[in-house]
Design a protein around this motif. Structure first.
Motif, short mmCIF file in Angstrom:
data_model
loop_
_atom_site.label_atom_id
_atom_site.label_comp_id
_atom_site.label_asym_id
_atom_site.label_seq_id
_atom_site.Cartn_x
_atom_site.Cartn_y
_atom_site.Cartn_z
N GLU A 137 9.69 -14.53 -2.69
CA GLU A 137 8.78 -15.62 -2.29
C GLU A 137 7.62 -15.74 -3.27
O GLU A 137 7.25 -16.83 -3.69
N VAL A 138 7.03 -14.61 -3.63
CA VAL A 138 5.91 -14.61 -4.58
C VAL A 138 6.38 -15.10 -5.95
O VAL A 138 5.73 -15.94 -6.58
N LEU A 139 7.51 -14.60 -6.39
CA LEU A 139 8.06 -15.01 -7.69
C LEU A 139 8.36 -16.51 -7.71
O LEU A 139 7.99 -17.22 -8.65
N ASN A 140 9.02 -17.00 -6.68
CA ASN A 140 9.36 -18.42 -6.63
C ASN A 140 8.14 -19.31 -6.54
O ASN A 140 8.11 -20.40 -7.13
N THR A 141 7.12 -18.88 -5.81
CA THR A 141 5.88 -19.66 -5.72
C THR A 141 5.24 -19.79 -7.10
O THR A 141 4.80 -20.87 -7.49
N ALA A 142 5.20 -18.69 -7.83
CA ALA A 142 4.63 -18.74 -9.19
C ALA A 142 5.47 -19.63 -10.10
O ALA A 142 4.92 -20.44 -10.86
N LEU A 143 6.78 -19.52 -10.02
CA LEU A 143 7.65 -20.34 -10.86
C LEU A 143 7.52 -21.82 -10.53
O LEU A 143 7.45 -22.66 -11.43
N VAL A 144 7.45 -22.15 -9.26
CA VAL A 144 7.28 -23.55 -8.86
C VAL A 144 5.97 -24.10 -9.40
O VAL A 144 5.91 -25.23 -9.92
N SER A 145 4.91 -23.32 -9.34
CA SER A 145 3.61 -23.76 -9.85
C SER A 145 3.64 -23.97 -11.36
O SER A 145 3.15 -24.99 -11.87
N VAL A 146 4.23 -23.04 -12.08
CA VAL A 146 4.34 -23.16 -13.54
C VAL A 146 5.20 -24.37 -13.89
O VAL A 146 4.87 -25.14 -14.80
N ASN A 147 6.27 -24.58 -13.17
CA ASN A 147 7.15 -25.72 -13.42
C ASN A 147 6.46 -27.04 -13.13
O ASN A 147 6.60 -28.00 -13.89
N ARG A 148 5.70 -27.09 -12.05
CA ARG A 148 4.99 -28.32 -11.70
C ARG A 148 3.97 -28.68 -12.79
O ARG A 148 3.87 -29.83 -13.21
N LEU A 149 3.24 -27.69 -13.28
CA LEU A 149 2.28 -27.92 -14.36
C LEU A 149 3.00 -28.37 -15.62
O LEU A 149 2.56 -29.30 -16.30
#
Length: 185
Positions: free
Chosen positions: A146-158
């Protein structure tokens, strides 16, 4: 061949590379501490399936292939063009990844204990070849997905907002084969 406006110095990719470095540190620590319990090795490739990636991961993979260049890159592109979405990863050849250093995050964590939350609560899942001699896993051996995916989603969105100019593209995923056929501008 579809083009992608990205190059290795882009800040959006720098964020992704920082995330990759942190995940690599975490995985290296787990593998180092539990090496006797981890069977993953060259040729152990049942988990190497043809996956879908976020835009930022697709761009990073495309850039790695572009930087590789030459006949080796052409060989990988040909494999990608012939790949089936239901088949093995187009980067898998002779039991090894052809772009191992640039592999996506999911590939970096495969086989390790991953904590995820689903309809039936939290569960830890890992390769059945690993951790056979342990009846329970300590928390330090587990990657919180969950933590990893949240970070990846944020980086991807940016990445989608700044480099692609359209945050709505953050939700569009590309297969590994599609990523390998992108041409960085």
């Amino acid at each position: 061949m579809k083009k992608i406006a990205a190059h290795s110095a882009d800040p959006g990719l720098a964020n992704y590379r920082q995330l990759v470095a942190r995940v690599d540190e975490l995985c290296a620590r787990i593998v180092g501490e539990f090496s006797a319990q981890i069977a993953c090795r060259r040729g152990c490739d049942a988990c190497c399936r043809h996956l879908a990636l976020f835009q930022v991961e697709a761009a990073a993979l495309a850039l790695a292939l572009e930087e590789l260049g030459g006949a080796r890159a052409d060989h990988i592109r040909a494999r990608a063009a012939a790949a089936s979405p239901e088949g093995p990863c187009p980067l898998l050849e002779d039991g090894a990844c052809l772009l191992y250093a640039a592999r996506p995050l999911i590939c970096r964590t495969h086989g390790l204990p991953l904590l995820s939350t689903g309809e039936q609560g939290q569960k830890v899942d890992f390769c059945p070849e690993n951790f056979r001699d342990m009846s329970s896993l300590p928390a330090r051996a587990v990657v919180n997905l969950e933590v990893l995916n949240t970070a990846l989603v944020s980086v991807n969105r940016l990445f989608a907002a700044t480099l692609l100019g359209d945050e709505s593209l953050a939700g569009k995923r590309l297969t590994i084969a599609e990523a390998l056929q992108l041409k960085p501008e």
